[in-house]
Design a protein around this motif. Structure first.
Motif, PDB file in Angstrom:
ATOM      1  N   MET A   1       0.845  -1.225   0.001  1.00  0.00           N
ATOM      2  CA  MET A   1      -0.018   0.051  -0.062  1.00  0.00           C
ATOM      3  C   MET A   1       0.726   1.084  -0.009  1.00  0.00           C
ATOM      4  SD  MET A   1      -2.982   1.295   0.107  1.00  0.00           S
ATOM      5  CE  MET A   1      -4.241   0.527   0.697  1.00  0.00           C
ATOM      6  N   LEU A   2       2.014   1.503   0.884  1.00  0.00           N
ATOM      7  CA  LEU A   2       2.684   2.344   0.867  1.00  0.00           C
ATOM      8  C   LEU A   2       3.723   2.456  -0.360  1.00  0.00           C
ATOM      9  CD1 LEU A   2       3.532   4.977   2.398  1.00  0.00           C
ATOM     10  CD2 LEU A   2       5.227   3.490   3.866  1.00  0.00           C
ATOM     11  N   LYS A   3       4.332   1.489  -0.884  1.00  0.00           N
ATOM     12  CA  LYS A   3       4.957   1.663  -2.015  1.00  0.00           C
ATOM     13  C   LYS A   3       4.220   2.017  -3.258  1.00  0.00           C
ATOM     14  CE  LYS A   3       8.503   0.599  -4.805  1.00  0.00           C
ATOM     15  NZ  LYS A   3       7.969   0.755  -6.162  1.00  0.00           N
ATOM     16  N   GLY A   4       2.960   1.578  -3.131  1.00  0.00           N
ATOM     17  CA  GLY A   4       1.882   2.334  -4.309  1.00  0.00           C
ATOM     18  C   GLY A   4       1.987   3.815  -4.115  1.00  0.00           C
ATOM     19  N   TYR A   5       1.734   3.985  -2.836  1.00  0.00           N
ATOM     20  CA  TYR A   5       1.490   5.670  -2.569  1.00  0.00           C
ATOM     21  C   TYR A   5       2.940   6.419  -3.182  1.00  0.00           C
ATOM     22  CZ  TYR A   5       1.213   9.976   0.045  1.00  0.00           C
ATOM     23  OH  TYR A   5       0.970  11.398   0.541  1.00  0.00           O
ATOM     24  N   ILE A   6       3.970   5.866  -2.833  1.00  0.00           N
ATOM     25  CA  ILE A   6       5.303   6.469  -3.169  1.00  0.00           C
ATOM     26  C   ILE A   6       5.198   6.485  -5.012  1.00  0.00           C
ATOM     27  CG2 ILE A   6       7.709   6.343  -3.641  1.00  0.00           C
ATOM     28  CD1 ILE A   6       6.788   7.052  -0.606  1.00  0.00           C
ATOM     29  N   ASP A   7       4.913   5.176  -5.523  1.00  0.00           N
ATOM     30  CA  ASP A   7       4.906   5.260  -6.847  1.00  0.00           C
ATOM     31  C   ASP A   7       3.935   6.113  -7.626  1.00  0.00           C
ATOM     32  OD1 ASP A   7       6.449   3.036  -6.790  1.00  0.00           O
ATOM     33  OD2 ASP A   7       5.072   1.642  -7.135  1.00  0.00           O
ATOM     34  N   ARG A   8       2.673   6.285  -7.015  1.00  0.00           N
ATOM     35  CA  ARG A   8       1.724   6.859  -7.649  1.00  0.00           C
ATOM     36  C   ARG A   8       1.738   8.735  -7.186  1.00  0.00           C
ATOM     37  NH1 ARG A   8      -3.910   5.333  -7.106  1.00  0.00           N
ATOM     38  NH2 ARG A   8      -4.121   6.683  -8.900  1.00  0.00           N
ATOM     39  N   VAL A   9       2.137   8.850  -5.968  1.00  0.00           N
ATOM     40  CA  VAL A   9       2.048  10.357  -5.326  1.00  0.00           C
ATOM     41  C   VAL A   9       3.351  11.240  -5.483  1.00  0.00           C
ATOM     42  CG1 VAL A   9       1.373  11.893  -3.591  1.00  0.00           C
ATOM     43  CG2 VAL A   9       0.173   9.820  -3.864  1.00  0.00           C
ATOM     44  N   MET A  10       4.395  10.528  -5.332  1.00  0.00           N
ATOM     45  CA  MET A  10       5.704  11.051  -5.502  1.00  0.00           C
ATOM     46  C   MET A  10       6.204  10.979  -6.752  1.00  0.00           C
ATOM     47  SD  MET A  10       7.160  10.198  -1.559  1.00  0.00           S
ATOM     48  CE  MET A  10       8.327  11.040  -1.783  1.00  0.00           C
ATOM     49  N   ASN A  11       5.474  11.429  -8.003  1.00  0.00           N
ATOM     50  CA  ASN A  11       5.531  11.208  -9.243  1.00  0.00           C
ATOM     51  C   ASN A  11       6.270  12.243  -9.985  1.00  0.00           C
ATOM     52  OD1 ASN A  11       5.120  10.242 -11.954  1.00  0.00           O
ATOM     53  ND2 ASN A  11       2.772   9.384 -11.012  1.00  0.00           N
ATOM     54  N   ASN A  12       6.658  11.949 -11.464  1.00  0.00           N
ATOM     55  CA  ASN A  12       7.135  12.839 -12.279  1.00  0.00           C
ATOM     56  C   ASN A  12       6.560  14.233 -12.284  1.00  0.00           C
ATOM     57  OD1 ASN A  12       9.173  13.801 -14.245  1.00  0.00           O
ATOM     58  ND2 ASN A  12       7.289  13.508 -15.618  1.00  0.00           N
ATOM     59  N   SER A  13       7.424  15.334 -12.300  1.00  0.00           N
ATOM     60  CA  SER A  13       6.826  16.902 -12.344  1.00  0.00           C
ATOM     61  C   SER A  13       6.141  17.299 -11.081  1.00  0.00           C
ATOM     62  CB  SER A  13       5.877  16.964 -13.385  1.00  0.00           C
ATOM     63  OG  SER A  13       4.567  16.609 -13.088  1.00  0.00           O
ATOM     64  N   PHE A  14       6.254  16.527  -9.977  1.00  0.00           N
ATOM     65  CA  PHE A  14       5.830  16.934  -8.787  1.00  0.00           C
ATOM     66  C   PHE A  14       6.712  16.549  -7.960  1.00  0.00           C
ATOM     67  CE2 PHE A  14       4.202  15.477  -4.479  1.00  0.00           C
ATOM     68  CZ  PHE A  14       3.888  16.765  -4.100  1.00  0.00           C
ATOM     69  N   ALA A  15       7.314  15.389  -7.653  1.00  0.00           N
ATOM     70  CA  ALA A  15       8.364  15.246  -6.651  1.00  0.00           C
ATOM     71  C   ALA A  15       9.673  14.963  -7.130  1.00  0.00           C
ATOM     72  CB  ALA A  15       8.003  13.657  -5.862  1.00  0.00           C
ATOM     73  N   TYR A  16       9.772  14.743  -8.325  1.00  0.00           N
ATOM     74  CA  TYR A  16      10.987  14.656  -9.063  1.00  0.00           C
ATOM     75  C   TYR A  16      10.862  15.201 -10.638  1.00  0.00           C
ATOM     76  CZ  TYR A  16       9.447  10.174 -11.090  1.00  0.00           C
ATOM     77  OH  TYR A  16       8.667   9.252 -11.906  1.00  0.00           O
TER      78      TYR A  16
END
Length: 198
Positions: free
Chosen positions: A94-109
């Motif tokens: 669940m948390l890995k999916g949060y990282i994958d989806r939310v900390m995404n390109n053009s927002f987090a990197y």
């Protein structure tokens, strides 16, 4: 400091949630503000679908409504804390999916980075500290979270805090873990996190 606390566990009566509560208590008593996001309670979908797949041709990518909501939530906070059980020496799905989806390109990197002052990862480990260090699991986990995720997203002030031996321990040990969580909250802003280098 305004801290977003992201917690990942399916049961509200879990030690993970008890740790979260004590951590937030410490934050509050130290004068910080905290918002808890229970990924299971909000029905977060951890599966990265086509609509949220990173598009490296865009400098300002638009995402699905759920992800835009979580991005907006993150933007309102100065710092982040993640609270989770360590499964297979890694984040829960669940948390890995949060990282994958939310900390995404053009927002987090990519064209943008996270603005947060620091990230704390509170990992509940079923093993002892000795077992964790036997094959350098702790070092691998810290490198993954502090360097591979936090630093890659622009947050150099990142630390992993392990709460050891969370399975079949005597009651007094669980109280020690909760006290450890409380102290992490009280000392959140003053804790010298790992300064990572790439």
């Amino acid at each position: 400091m305004n801290v977003l606390v992201v917690v990942s566990h399916s049961r509200k009566d879990s030690l993970t949630f008890q740790v979260t509560d004590r951590f937030v208590q410490g934050l509050t008593e130290a004068g910080h503000q905290a918002e808890i996001v229970d990924l299971h309670e909000i029905g977060f979908d951890p599966i990265l679908r086509a609509g949220d797949e990173p598009d490296y041709t865009q400098d300002n990518q638009r995402f699905s409504p759920q992800i835009e909501t979580e991005i907006t939530r993150l933007k309102k906070h100065d710092a982040i804390a993640f609270v989770f059980p360590l499964w297979w020496w890694h984040l829960p799905a669940m948390l890995k999916g949060y990282i994958d989806r939310v900390m995404n390109n053009s927002f987090a990197y990519g064209s943008n980075k996270l603005h947060h002052q620091q990230i704390l990862w509170i990992a509940l480990a079923g093993v002892t500290e000795e077992q964790m260090n036997k094959r350098s699991y702790g070092d691998s986990i810290q490198n993954l979270l502090n360097v591979g995720i936090a630093d890659y997203c622009g947050v150099t002030n990142s630390k992993v805090e392990f709460l050891y031996n969370t399975v079949e321990a005597p009651p007094e040990h669980y109280e020690e873990l909760l006290n450890q969580a409380y102290e992490l909250g009280v000392n959140y802003a003053s804790t010298s996190a790992e300064q990572v280098t790439t």
